[in-house]
Structures are given as structure tokens and as C-alpha cells.
Motif scaffolding. Sequence first.
Motif, PDB file in Angstrom:
ATOM      1  N   ARG A  92       3.665  -4.416   6.995  1.00 56.65           N
ATOM      2  CA  ARG A  92       2.863  -3.601   7.913  1.00 56.65           C
ATOM      3  C   ARG A  92       2.543  -4.312   9.221  1.00 56.65           C
ATOM      4  O   ARG A  92       2.020  -3.695  10.144  1.00 56.65           O
ATOM      5  CB  ARG A  92       1.555  -3.197   7.229  1.00 56.65           C
ATOM      6  CG  ARG A  92       1.732  -2.257   6.049  1.00 56.65           C
ATOM      7  CD  ARG A  92       0.444  -2.142   5.244  1.00 56.65           C
ATOM      8  NE  ARG A  92      -0.685  -1.768   6.080  1.00 56.65           N
ATOM      9  CZ  ARG A  92      -1.951  -1.744   5.655  1.00 56.65           C
ATOM     10  NH1 ARG A  92      -2.228  -2.089   4.406  1.00 56.65           N
ATOM     11  NH2 ARG A  92      -2.929  -1.387   6.466  1.00 56.65           N
ATOM     12  N   CYS A 105       8.541  -1.311   1.002  1.00 55.66           N
ATOM     13  CA  CYS A 105       7.694  -0.236   1.515  1.00 55.66           C
ATOM     14  C   CYS A 105       7.404  -0.404   3.000  1.00 55.66           C
ATOM     15  O   CYS A 105       6.464   0.205   3.514  1.00 55.66           O
ATOM     16  CB  CYS A 105       6.383  -0.164   0.736  1.00 55.66           C
ATOM     17  SG  CYS A 105       6.605   0.299  -0.986  1.00 55.66           S
ATOM     18  N   ALA A 106       8.136  -1.260   3.701  1.00 50.63           N
ATOM     19  CA  ALA A 106       7.882  -1.463   5.131  1.00 50.63           C
ATOM     20  C   ALA A 106       8.158  -0.175   5.892  1.00 50.63           C
ATOM     21  O   ALA A 106       9.175   0.480   5.672  1.00 50.63           O
ATOM     22  CB  ALA A 106       8.780  -2.583   5.666  1.00 50.63           C
ATOM     23  N   PRO A 107       7.252   0.231   6.801  1.00 49.97           N
ATOM     24  CA  PRO A 107       7.465   1.460   7.554  1.00 49.97           C
ATOM     25  C   PRO A 107       8.615   1.319   8.537  1.00 49.97           C
ATOM     26  O   PRO A 107       8.873   0.250   9.072  1.00 49.97           O
ATOM     27  CB  PRO A 107       6.136   1.650   8.294  1.00 49.97           C
ATOM     28  CG  PRO A 107       5.571   0.283   8.407  1.00 49.97           C
ATOM     29  CD  PRO A 107       6.000  -0.435   7.164  1.00 49.97           C
ATOM     30  N   ARG A 154       0.332  -1.554  11.036  1.00 49.11           N
ATOM     31  CA  ARG A 154       0.377  -0.169  10.572  1.00 49.11           C
ATOM     32  C   ARG A 154      -0.805   0.110   9.643  1.00 49.11           C
ATOM     33  O   ARG A 154      -1.202  -0.726   8.833  1.00 49.11           O
ATOM     34  CB  ARG A 154       1.667   0.102   9.805  1.00 49.11           C
ATOM     35  CG  ARG A 154       2.932  -0.135  10.612  1.00 49.11           C
ATOM     36  CD  ARG A 154       3.183   0.969  11.586  1.00 49.11           C
ATOM     37  NE  ARG A 154       4.445   0.792  12.285  1.00 49.11           N
ATOM     38  CZ  ARG A 154       4.817   1.454  13.346  1.00 49.11           C
ATOM     39  NH1 ARG A 154       3.989   2.358  13.850  1.00 49.11           N
ATOM     40  NH2 ARG A 154       5.979   1.219  13.931  1.00 49.11           N
ATOM     41  N   GLN A 161       1.155   6.759   8.298  1.00 47.85           N
ATOM     42  CA  GLN A 161       2.315   5.943   8.644  1.00 47.85           C
ATOM     43  C   GLN A 161       2.601   5.990  10.150  1.00 47.85           C
ATOM     44  O   GLN A 161       3.259   5.111  10.688  1.00 47.85           O
ATOM     45  CB  GLN A 161       3.552   6.419   7.876  1.00 47.85           C
ATOM     46  CG  GLN A 161       4.737   5.459   7.980  1.00 47.85           C
ATOM     47  CD  GLN A 161       5.957   5.970   7.252  1.00 47.85           C
ATOM     48  OE1 GLN A 161       6.116   7.173   7.078  1.00 47.85           O
ATOM     49  NE2 GLN A 161       6.824   5.072   6.821  1.00 47.85           N
ATOM     50  N   THR A 217       1.813   2.890   4.877  1.00 50.98           N
ATOM     51  CA  THR A 217       3.246   2.700   4.663  1.00 50.98           C
ATOM     52  C   THR A 217       3.901   3.895   3.987  1.00 50.98           C
ATOM     53  O   THR A 217       5.092   4.119   4.146  1.00 50.98           O
ATOM     54  CB  THR A 217       3.501   1.452   3.793  1.00 50.98           C
ATOM     55  OG1 THR A 217       2.807   1.597   2.539  1.00 50.98           O
ATOM     56  CG2 THR A 217       3.013   0.196   4.494  1.00 50.98           C
TER      57      THR A 217
END
Length: 231
Positions: free
Chosen positions: A148, A32-34, A185, A194, A188
Motif C-alpha cells: 500500500r 494484494c497490492a493495488p 493507499r 482502493q 487494497t
Amino acid sequence: MGALLVVALGAAPSSAQQDPAVAACGQPGTDCAPRAHRVEVSVLGGVVGGGDLGSTDATLLTNEVPTAGRSSLFTTRSEIGQAPLVEGRLGVRLVRGLFVEGGVSYARPELSVDISADVEGAPNVTATSRLTQVIGDVGLQYRWTFGRVAPFVMAGGGYLRQLDEPRTTAETGWMGYGGTGALIRLGTRPGVWQHLAVRGDMRVLWLRDGIILDEQRGPTYQATAGLVVGF
């Protein structure tokens, strides 16, 4: 058997209509890393450190015979105090992890001049004046992303402009910096959060020229934190 087939076919379209990114995020084994933004705008506030500007003696040429000499009248020592500052920065991603970044900062540090050792025995005095200091810089930033959190290192240089309070003296110089920080962040999942992050960094500054007396000032620091908007 026929009833089960009808139920299965009826349930399939609802799951197919979900956003794959939203549906997958949070599931075991998914990342789920942006994604890194192409352009980032930062609005920061913080403090810039002061520094010693050195000392100098006011002297008078004597009429001693056979050779003339110089007599000290008094001594001055100057320094610039730390001050709050505001800063705006614009970063553009070149390749993964590498950004080129430029910024402009504004601060109002206090310049103080201590006058001592007067030859006529006058008491020591301190004169103060408020400076307007503007710095424009450009540099490179490299960051690593862990979910994040994205720690980074940065280095660059730029232009220094200082103006005294009566606006009678304006001096220019240059600066270099190096530092480290982190960006976090605020979200995400796809959506507004985001695109938002908080950022903090600490830099070592080398300021040259500008308003100085007899010596170049040594290295100082700048610490800032604020909000980042990515596009």
C-alpha cells in the motif's frame, strides 16, 4: 457415494460465483497490492518557506570637489516569511512507475522591509505588506510500490507570479523544484477505498525573479500533505 457427489456438485457453483480478486486477496501467497491508477488528482495543503531578499543602501550624490561621491542615507533589508498554502495537482501515468504531473499552488506570504542606519539618526522601522503568490509547475515523478506504500521522487519547474497587497506591483519569474515523498493507499480490495490515498511530500524550491530588491533569493522549501483520488 452418490450423496457425497450431489453435495460436492451443489457447493461448486457458490464458490465459482465469487469475485476471483476478492476471493484470492488475503490468502497465503497472493499479492494484494493495488494497481497503479492511470490518472490521479491531489488536493494538498501545507507550508511554503520564506527567504532573504537581500539588502541595499539608499545613497545621495555629494558635491565634493574635485570628484563627487555618494553618501549613504539609510539601509534596507527585505525578506519573505513562510506562509500556509493550498495546492491542486494532476498526475498521468506514462509507464509503470513514471508519472507526468502538473500543479497550481496559492499562498499569501508576508514581505517585510527593515529600514536602519538612517543618516539623521531616525529609529529603525519595519514596513510589512502581504503578497499574493501563485505558482504553476509541471514535472516528472517516479515511484516504487511496496504493497500500500509508494515512495517517490519528483522534479520539475514552472511559472511564478507575485502581486503586492495594494495590487500596484506585479512581477513574474520562474521556479524549479526537486523533492521526495510517499503515497499510502487507504484500501487494497476492489471498491471505493482502493481509489483513495493520502500523500505527503517535501520539496526544495528555487525561485527566481518575482519581487526582489538587489539579490536573488536562495533556495527555500515546501511541505504538503493531503488526499489523492485515482481513476
